[in-house]
Design an enzyme around this catalytic site. Sequence first.
Site, PDB file in Angstrom:
ATOM      1  N   ASP A 296      37.739  24.738  71.348  1.00 40.18           N
ATOM      2  CA  ASP A 296      37.806  25.422  70.050  1.00 40.18           C
ATOM      3  C   ASP A 296      36.473  26.104  69.726  1.00 40.18           C
ATOM      4  O   ASP A 296      35.426  25.696  70.226  1.00 40.18           O
ATOM      5  CB  ASP A 296      38.111  24.366  68.968  1.00 40.18           C
ATOM      6  CG  ASP A 296      38.793  24.959  67.752  1.00 40.18           C
ATOM      7  OD1 ASP A 296      38.903  26.191  67.656  1.00 40.18           O
ATOM      8  OD2 ASP A 296      39.226  24.180  66.889  1.00 40.18           O
ATOM      9  N   GLU A 353      41.251  33.471  67.419  1.00 39.81           N
ATOM     10  CA  GLU A 353      41.506  32.980  66.063  1.00 39.81           C
ATOM     11  C   GLU A 353      40.849  33.914  65.056  1.00 39.81           C
ATOM     12  O   GLU A 353      39.905  34.628  65.395  1.00 39.81           O
ATOM     13  CB  GLU A 353      41.033  31.529  65.891  1.00 39.81           C
ATOM     14  CG  GLU A 353      39.557  31.315  66.117  1.00 39.81           C
ATOM     15  CD  GLU A 353      39.090  29.896  65.812  1.00 39.81           C
ATOM     16  OE1 GLU A 353      39.823  28.939  66.059  1.00 39.81           O
ATOM     17  OE2 GLU A 353      37.955  29.779  65.324  1.00 39.81           O
TER      18      GLU A 353
HETATM   19  P1  C2E Z   1      39.360  25.462  63.330  1.00 43.09           P
HETATM   20  O1  C2E Z   1      39.988  24.401  64.147  1.00 43.09           O
HETATM   21  O2  C2E Z   1      38.611  26.535  64.045  1.00 43.09           O
HETATM   22  O3  C2E Z   1      40.511  26.060  62.415  1.00 43.09           O
HETATM   23  C1  C2E Z   1      40.636  27.392  62.079  1.00 43.09           C
HETATM   24  C2  C2E Z   1      40.113  27.662  60.680  1.00 43.09           C
HETATM   25  O4  C2E Z   1      40.171  29.062  60.459  1.00 43.09           O
HETATM   26  C3  C2E Z   1      40.936  27.032  59.590  1.00 43.09           C
HETATM   27  O5  C2E Z   1      40.075  26.669  58.528  1.00 43.09           O
HETATM   28  C4  C2E Z   1      41.832  28.184  59.149  1.00 43.09           C
HETATM   29  O6  C2E Z   1      42.317  28.061  57.825  1.00 43.09           O
HETATM   30  C5  C2E Z   1      40.876  29.343  59.267  1.00 43.09           C
HETATM   31  N1  C2E Z   1      41.559  30.615  59.491  1.00 43.09           N
HETATM   32  C6  C2E Z   1      42.738  30.800  60.094  1.00 43.09           C
HETATM   33  N2  C2E Z   1      43.048  32.115  60.175  1.00 43.09           N
HETATM   34  C7  C2E Z   1      42.021  32.780  59.621  1.00 43.09           C
HETATM   35  C8  C2E Z   1      41.757  34.181  59.408  1.00 43.09           C
HETATM   36  O7  C2E Z   1      42.519  35.080  59.771  1.00 43.09           O
HETATM   37  N3  C2E Z   1      40.584  34.484  58.808  1.00 43.09           N
HETATM   38  C9  C2E Z   1      39.696  33.528  58.406  1.00 43.09           C
HETATM   39  N4  C2E Z   1      38.577  33.915  57.815  1.00 43.09           N
HETATM   40  N5  C2E Z   1      39.922  32.198  58.577  1.00 43.09           N
HETATM   41  C10 C2E Z   1      41.073  31.832  59.181  1.00 43.09           C
HETATM   42  P2  C2E Z   1      40.184  25.250  57.823  1.00 43.09           P
HETATM   43  O8  C2E Z   1      41.619  24.855  57.659  1.00 43.09           O
HETATM   44  O9  C2E Z   1      39.323  25.301  56.610  1.00 43.09           O
HETATM   45  O10 C2E Z   1      39.556  24.294  58.897  1.00 43.09           O
HETATM   46  C11 C2E Z   1      38.189  24.337  59.184  1.00 43.09           C
HETATM   47  C12 C2E Z   1      37.825  23.469  60.345  1.00 43.09           C
HETATM   48  O11 C2E Z   1      37.963  22.080  60.036  1.00 43.09           O
HETATM   49  C13 C2E Z   1      38.728  23.664  61.567  1.00 43.09           C
HETATM   50  O12 C2E Z   1      38.323  24.820  62.269  1.00 43.09           O
HETATM   51  C14 C2E Z   1      38.459  22.380  62.344  1.00 43.09           C
HETATM   52  O13 C2E Z   1      37.266  22.481  63.088  1.00 43.09           O
HETATM   53  C15 C2E Z   1      38.239  21.374  61.221  1.00 43.09           C
HETATM   54  N6  C2E Z   1      39.464  20.568  61.070  1.00 43.09           N
HETATM   55  C16 C2E Z   1      40.615  20.883  60.436  1.00 43.09           C
HETATM   56  N7  C2E Z   1      41.508  19.869  60.544  1.00 43.09           N
HETATM   57  C17 C2E Z   1      40.907  18.901  61.283  1.00 43.09           C
HETATM   58  C18 C2E Z   1      41.322  17.599  61.764  1.00 43.09           C
HETATM   59  O14 C2E Z   1      42.462  17.133  61.569  1.00 43.09           O
HETATM   60  N8  C2E Z   1      40.408  16.904  62.513  1.00 43.09           N
HETATM   61  C19 C2E Z   1      39.172  17.394  62.802  1.00 43.09           C
HETATM   62  N9  C2E Z   1      38.344  16.628  63.539  1.00 43.09           N
HETATM   63  N10 C2E Z   1      38.754  18.603  62.373  1.00 43.09           N
HETATM   64  C20 C2E Z   1      39.612  19.357  61.628  1.00 43.09           C
HETATM   65 MG    MG Z   2      38.330  27.306  65.718  1.00 43.12          MG
HETATM   66 MG    MG Z   3      41.064  24.228  65.753  1.00 45.89          MG
END
Ligand code: C2E
Ligand code: MG
Ligand code: MG
Length: 398
Positions: A296, A353
């Site tokens: 990732d 992404e």
């Molecule tokens: P990630 O795994 O890289 O997830 C993608 C993030 O990009 C998500 O933020 C998503 O809402 C956001 N995103 C998706 N499409 C777009 C887009 O077109 N533009 C922009 N600007 N953003 C977009 P989110 O949901 O706030 O999650 C942030 C990070 O938190 C995730 O990055 C991941 O690293 C972590 N995370 C989320 N759920 C879990 C989990 O269950 N366990 C762990 N360990 N980490 C998690």
């Molecule tokens: Mg990511």
């Molecule tokens: Mg991810």
Amino acid sequence: MEDGTGQMRRLLVVDDERIQRLIVARAVETLGFTTDAAATLQEAAALLGSQRYDAVVLDLSLGEAEGISLLQALRDSAGDPLVIFISRLDSRVRAASTRLAAAFGLRVAGALEKPVAPGTLRALLRSEPPSLPSRPRPAASAPTAEDLAGALARGELGAEFQPKVALPDGRIVGVEALARWRRADSTVIPPDLFIPIAEQNGLIEALTAQILQYALAACRRWRPGHPTCSVAVNISPLVLTNANLPEYIDHLLQEAHLGPGALVAEITESSVIANPLVAAEVLTRLRIKGVSLSIDDFGTGHSSLLTLLRLPFSELKIDRSFVSHCDTDPEAWKIVRATISMARELGLTVVAEGVETEEVAARLRTAGCDIGQGWHFGRPMPEDGLLEWMAARLVAVA
Ligand code: C2E
Ligand code: MG
Ligand code: MG
């Protein structure tokens, strides 16, 4: 000219070239600035300590010294001066300095190439960037470890689901589960606020277990209509140091009546893997079992080329910081294109992404990227929203 409060505005120019100091002072005269000038770091620091400035124009190279050595003094100075860098160095150095200053919590209007064009300098001074959000959040807004432990016990943690779409034909190939903490008062806390707390307080295993169960249960419900659509769960590197993880995931898959192909583990490799040998073993066993492994946020410094070669990943996700503006930023586009071709050479499925527009999707498609994920296709949504999205998509793609 006055600033509307009846006071003259004051500007500090820091440059070791006298002619440049004069050019700046002359350029801003018409905006009503009184200008002080400094040729060295010491002179500048002394002025910043004794005088309040509305704006500071700072040369990045002051003879042997670097202008950015003044960032701390600027942050500590009275007022909240607008900062403009000037330099003969290339645009990447100027951009890096701008980011650094922003990370320091300074208000940066921009960075100009020397010799300074007076009109451009005046335009920057007229722009008023807002105080940057990078200043630390008030501690009160961050939940505590006790709050999180309580939320886990009450089952307040769930996930939203975001589609991963095949770029050539628009079909949904997978869904990423993104953790959400929904409080009793219906406010939703984003993962960036509570994942670090879970990691630092021994709660990440319990959290991961809850998200895995939530995600696999949802996947079980959409599988009949979408038999090849997998679910991706983010796995913190800390969890990989538990040698029992492969058996545990096996158990969860069986409980959900799903094969290992239904799950993708997304891993952000970071330097905090306490036991790299166990992590490598856990990942290898998961892959042998048939679980897909995705690296990732590729390109952000957490992941490295060595990781790619050393560990049995099957998928690479290019970080959204490169993807989202790759249609307007030629350097970001070069990185995206090179990463796609490298991933393909290595036989990895490549996911972009942060795809926010059709222009970006079209570019990625042409460059041979397999899968796209982002607001252009669908935002993260609760399970019922995802099912509606899938139904509508099926009609549209068919
Ligand atoms: P990630 O795994 O890289 O997830 C993608 C993030 O990009 C998500 O933020 C998503 O809402 C956001 N995103 C998706 N499409 C777009 C887009 O077109 N533009 C922009 N600007 N953003 C977009 P989110 O949901 O706030 O999650 C942030 C990070 O938190 C995730 O990055 C991941 O690293 C972590 N995370 C989320 N759920 C879990 C989990 O269950 N366990 C762990 N360990 N980490 C998690
Ligand atoms: Mg990511
Ligand atoms: Mg991810």
